[in-house]
Design a protein around this motif. Structure first.
Motif, PDB file in Angstrom:
ATOM      1  N   ILE A 162       0.835  -1.206   0.000  1.00  0.00           N
ATOM      2  CA  ILE A 162       0.000   0.000   0.000  1.00  0.00           C
ATOM      3  C   ILE A 162       0.869   1.254   0.000  1.00  0.00           C
ATOM      4  CG2 ILE A 162      -1.576   1.359   1.444  1.00  0.00           C
ATOM      5  CD1 ILE A 162      -2.857  -1.351   2.267  1.00  0.00           C
ATOM      6  N   LEU A 163       1.896   1.288   0.845  1.00  0.00           N
ATOM      7  CA  LEU A 163       2.751   2.473   0.934  1.00  0.00           C
ATOM      8  C   LEU A 163       3.571   2.673  -0.330  1.00  0.00           C
ATOM      9  CD1 LEU A 163       3.937   2.094   4.634  1.00  0.00           C
ATOM     10  CD2 LEU A 163       2.274   3.737   3.743  1.00  0.00           C
ATOM     11  N   ASP A 164       3.951   1.578  -0.970  1.00  0.00           N
ATOM     12  CA  ASP A 164       4.732   1.695  -2.209  1.00  0.00           C
ATOM     13  C   ASP A 164       3.924   2.365  -3.324  1.00  0.00           C
ATOM     14  OD1 ASP A 164       6.941   0.566  -1.081  1.00  0.00           O
ATOM     15  OD2 ASP A 164       6.638  -1.434  -1.936  1.00  0.00           O
ATOM     16  N   MET A 165       2.594   2.268  -3.257  1.00  0.00           N
ATOM     17  CA  MET A 165       1.746   2.937  -4.259  1.00  0.00           C
ATOM     18  C   MET A 165       1.837   4.461  -4.142  1.00  0.00           C
ATOM     19  SD  MET A 165      -1.826   0.841  -4.027  1.00  0.00           S
ATOM     20  CE  MET A 165      -1.894  -0.940  -3.935  1.00  0.00           C
ATOM     21  N   GLU A 166       2.083   4.959  -2.917  1.00  0.00           N
ATOM     22  CA  GLU A 166       2.046   6.401  -2.639  1.00  0.00           C
ATOM     23  C   GLU A 166       0.747   7.006  -3.160  1.00  0.00           C
ATOM     24  OE1 GLU A 166       5.570   8.486  -3.749  1.00  0.00           O
ATOM     25  OE2 GLU A 166       6.818   7.399  -2.307  1.00  0.00           O
ATOM     26  N   ASP A 167      -0.332   6.311  -2.905  1.00  0.00           N
ATOM     27  CA  ASP A 167      -1.654   6.736  -3.359  1.00  0.00           C
ATOM     28  C   ASP A 167      -2.522   7.058  -2.150  1.00  0.00           C
ATOM     29  OD1 ASP A 167      -3.885   7.256  -4.906  1.00  0.00           O
ATOM     30  OD2 ASP A 167      -4.412   5.140  -5.205  1.00  0.00           O
ATOM     31  N   GLY A 168      -2.182   8.166  -1.499  1.00  0.00           N
ATOM     32  CA  GLY A 168      -2.928   8.599  -0.323  1.00  0.00           C
ATOM     33  C   GLY A 168      -2.171   8.424   0.969  1.00  0.00           C
ATOM     34  N   LEU A 169      -1.301   7.438   1.040  1.00  0.00           N
ATOM     35  CA  LEU A 169      -0.457   7.201   2.222  1.00  0.00           C
ATOM     36  C   LEU A 169       0.980   6.968   1.782  1.00  0.00           C
ATOM     37  CD1 LEU A 169      -2.742   4.783   4.286  1.00  0.00           C
ATOM     38  CD2 LEU A 169      -2.076   7.105   4.972  1.00  0.00           C
ATOM     39  N   ARG A 170       1.909   7.449   2.580  1.00  0.00           N
ATOM     40  CA  ARG A 170       3.329   7.293   2.254  1.00  0.00           C
ATOM     41  C   ARG A 170       4.155   7.446   3.523  1.00  0.00           C
ATOM     42  NH1 ARG A 170       3.614  13.137  -0.898  1.00  0.00           N
ATOM     43  NH2 ARG A 170       3.260  14.428   0.974  1.00  0.00           N
ATOM     44  N   VAL A 171       5.425   7.095   3.426  1.00  0.00           N
ATOM     45  CA  VAL A 171       6.361   7.296   4.534  1.00  0.00           C
ATOM     46  C   VAL A 171       7.372   8.357   4.103  1.00  0.00           C
ATOM     47  CG1 VAL A 171       8.148   6.253   5.969  1.00  0.00           C
ATOM     48  CG2 VAL A 171       6.072   4.964   5.427  1.00  0.00           C
ATOM     49  N   VAL A 172       7.464   9.419   4.887  1.00  0.00           N
ATOM     50  CA  VAL A 172       8.408  10.500   4.612  1.00  0.00           C
ATOM     51  C   VAL A 172       9.259  10.708   5.854  1.00  0.00           C
ATOM     52  CG1 VAL A 172       8.695  12.932   3.992  1.00  0.00           C
ATOM     53  CG2 VAL A 172       6.786  11.607   3.030  1.00  0.00           C
ATOM     54  N   GLY A 173      10.566  10.503   5.721  1.00  0.00           N
ATOM     55  CA  GLY A 173      11.452  10.659   6.885  1.00  0.00           C
ATOM     56  C   GLY A 173      11.045   9.778   8.039  1.00  0.00           C
ATOM     57  N   LYS A 174      10.649   8.545   7.741  1.00  0.00           N
ATOM     58  CA  LYS A 174      10.228   7.540   8.723  1.00  0.00           C
ATOM     59  C   LYS A 174       8.899   7.869   9.397  1.00  0.00           C
ATOM     60  CE  LYS A 174      14.817   5.709   9.839  1.00  0.00           C
ATOM     61  NZ  LYS A 174      15.753   5.326  10.919  1.00  0.00           N
ATOM     62  N   GLN A 175       8.204   8.896   8.897  1.00  0.00           N
ATOM     63  CA  GLN A 175       6.906   9.261   9.445  1.00  0.00           C
ATOM     64  C   GLN A 175       5.810   8.856   8.458  1.00  0.00           C
ATOM     65  OE1 GLN A 175       6.429  10.840  12.479  1.00  0.00           O
ATOM     66  NE2 GLN A 175       8.629  10.872  12.914  1.00  0.00           N
TER      67      GLN A 175
END
Length: 405
Positions: free
Chosen positions: A236-249
Motif C-alpha cells: 500500500i505504501l509503495d503505491m504512494e496513493d494517499g499514504l506514504r512514509v516521509v522521513g520515517k513518518q
C-alpha cells in the motif's frame, strides 16, 4: 536449521565476580576461569537466539573439555529422516549432519538431564565389541564419551555429547562437574530457542494472514517513527496513493487527511493505556488515483516497562484496501464448496466485486454459460442471491489458504 558458521565476537565482555555464596565445586578444574565460563555462556545464549551460533558454542565447550568433538543431536533420525547433528571438531573436522546408526548408541534411552560418561553405561569390553563403536565411533576417533539427553518443555529430547580419542585420558570428575554446570544453561538455551522460534513463526503466520486479507499493519515507535510494516502495508505504501512514509513518518497525501492522521497518532502516543481500554480511532484517507478511500484505524500499543524510553512498538495503524482483489487457492475453494474449477473461477470473480456479465467477460465465457454456473453454485452452496454468495465466499477460510509457511 543450521546455516553454517558465524563468528561471534564479544568486545565488551565483563569478567563476572564469583558469588561467594555459590562457590565453584571443589572438583572443577582450577584452570576454568570465570571469564572462560562466561565466554561459553555468552556463545550459548547467542545460539539460543540464532541457531547458526551453535557450532561456535560447541567449539568453546569442546576446547574447554579438551575433546575432539562436541555435538548437539537435534534429531536422531530414523527410516525417513537422516536426522541432524550440529558439531564442532578439531580443525573444524565436523561429524556428518546425520547418523543413521544413532539408535544403536548405548546412550539411547537415558534418563533426561543426567550427565554420564561411557563408563557409567557400558563396560569397556562391551563398548569395544558394540557395532555402534566399531562402525561409527572408531572411524571418527571417538572412544571416551561424556553425554546427556536434555528434555525440553515441549517434550523434545536433545543429545549433548563431548568425545575424546582413545589415546586421550578419560573424562575426569572435574570434567563431569564442569559438564553438570553447563547442562542447566544448555537446557535453558534450548527452551529459549523454542520459545523465540515459536513466537517468530506465529507472528509470521499472523502477518501473512493479515496480508491475505489485504489488511496493512504499520507499527510506530514512541516517537511516531515507522519501525515495521507487514507485506500488505508495504504494498500500500509503495503505491504512494494517499499514504506514504516521509522521513520515517507515516503521512497522508492530502493536508486535511494528514492533520487528522497525525492527531490520531499523537493521541495514541499520549494515551498509551488506550489499547487496554479498547479505545481506537478510525478515519478514511482519500486517494489521488480516485479509487475508494483507504480505511484507517489507529490504536495504541500497551507500553512495556522493560523497554520504557527505548525504541518499542507504541502505535499500530491498520489500513484496509477496500478495492483490493485477492485470489484464493482454487483447490481450497473447490473443497470448501464442492464446486467445479469453472464454478470456482466464476465465484472468485463475483466475490471480487464483478457483475455476472463482467465476470463472464473476464473469464472469456458466454453469459448463458455463466448463468448456468451461477445456478449450479446456488444449488451447491444453498444461497438464493448473488449478494449472499459473495458474503459467504468472502467470509470463508479459502482466502487464507495462500498464507506462507
Amino acid at each position: 536449521m543450521v546455516a553454517g558458521y558465524r563468528a561471534i565476537h564479544s568486545n565488551h565482555m565483563i569478567p563476572l565476580r564469583p558469588d561467594p555464596a555459590k562457590p565453584m565445586p571443589a572438583h572443577v578444574s582450577a584452570d576454568l576461569s570465570v571469564e572462560h565460563f562466561s565466554g561459553i555462556l555468552d556463545k550459548l545464549y547467542e545460539a539460543a537466539l540464532d541457531p547458526a551460533g551453535w557450532p561456535d558454542c560447541l567449539e568453546a565447550v569442546r576446547a574447554e573439555l579438551r575433546g575432539n568433538y562436541a555435538s548437539l543431536i537435534v534429531r536422531p533420525g530414523g527410516a525417513d529422516d537422516r536426522g541432524l547433528i550440529v558439531s564442532a571438531g578439531v580443525g573444524r573436522d565436523n561429524i556428518n549432519l546425520g547418523n543413521p546408526q544413532i539408535a544403536l548408541s548405548p546412550f539411547t534411552g537415558m534418563p533426561p538431564d543426567r550427565l554420564v560418561t561411557i563408563a557409567d553405561v557400558i563396560s569397556e569390553a562391551d563398548w569395544r565389541a558394540s557395532p555402534y563403536y566399531r562402525d561409527w565411533c572408531a572411524p571418527l576417533g571417538v572412544f571416551h564419551v561424556l553425554g546427556a539427553d536434555i528434555g525440553t518443555r515441549d517434550g523434545g529430547v536433545y543429545g549433548f555429547r563431548v568425545t575424546r580419542p582413545e589415546d586421550a585420558p578419560p573424562f575426569s570428575a572435574a570434567d563431569v562437574a564442569l559438564g553438570r554446570l553447563l547442562l542447566p544453561h544448555i537446557k535453558r538455551a534450548l527452551n529459549l530457542h523454542l520459545s523465540v522460534h515459536q513466537d517468530r513463526k506465529v507472528n509470521s503466520l499472523y502477518s501473512h494472514a493479515m496480508a491475505q486479507l489485504m489488511i496493512g499493519v504499520v507499527v510506530l515507535d514512541q516517537t511516531g517513527q515507522v519501525i515495521e510494516c507487514n507485506p500488505a502495508a508495504t504494498a500500500i505504501l509503495d503505491m504512494e496513493d494517499g499514504l506514504r512514509v516521509v522521513g520515517k513518518q507515516l503521512e497522508a497525501t492530502y493536508a486535511n487527511d494528514n492533520r487528522k492522521l497525525q492527531r490520531l497518532v499523537r493521541d495514541a502516543l499520549t494515551h498509551p493505556q488506550a489499547a487496554a481500554m479498547g479505545l481506537t480511532e478510525a478515519m478514511s484517507v482519500s486517494r489521488p488515483s480516485g479509487q475508494l478511500s483507504w480505511g484507517v484505524v489507529v490504536q495504541s500499543v500497551s507500553p512495556d516497562q522493560w523497554t520504557e524510553g527505548k525504541q518499542r512498538p507504541s502505535v499500530a495503524v491498520f489500513v484496509r484496501d477496500t478495492e483490493g482483489k485477492s485470489q484464493p487457492p482454487v483447490r481450497l475453494a473447490q473443497q470448501l464448496f464442492q464446486l467445479t474449477p469453472a464454478e470456482t473461477a466464476l465465484a472468485i470473480q463475483l466475490a471480487n466485486g464483478l457483475s455476472l456479465e463482467e465476470a463472464a467477460e473476464a473469464l472469456n465465457i458466454r453469459r448463458n454459460t455463466a448463468r448456468a454456473h451461477l445456478r449450479s453454485i446456488f444449488s451447491k452452496t444453498g444461497v438464493r442471491r448473488q449478494t449472499e454468495l459473495v458474503r459467504i465466499f468472502l467470509n470463508s477460510v479459502a482466502w487464507l489458504g495462500a498464507v506462507e509457511k
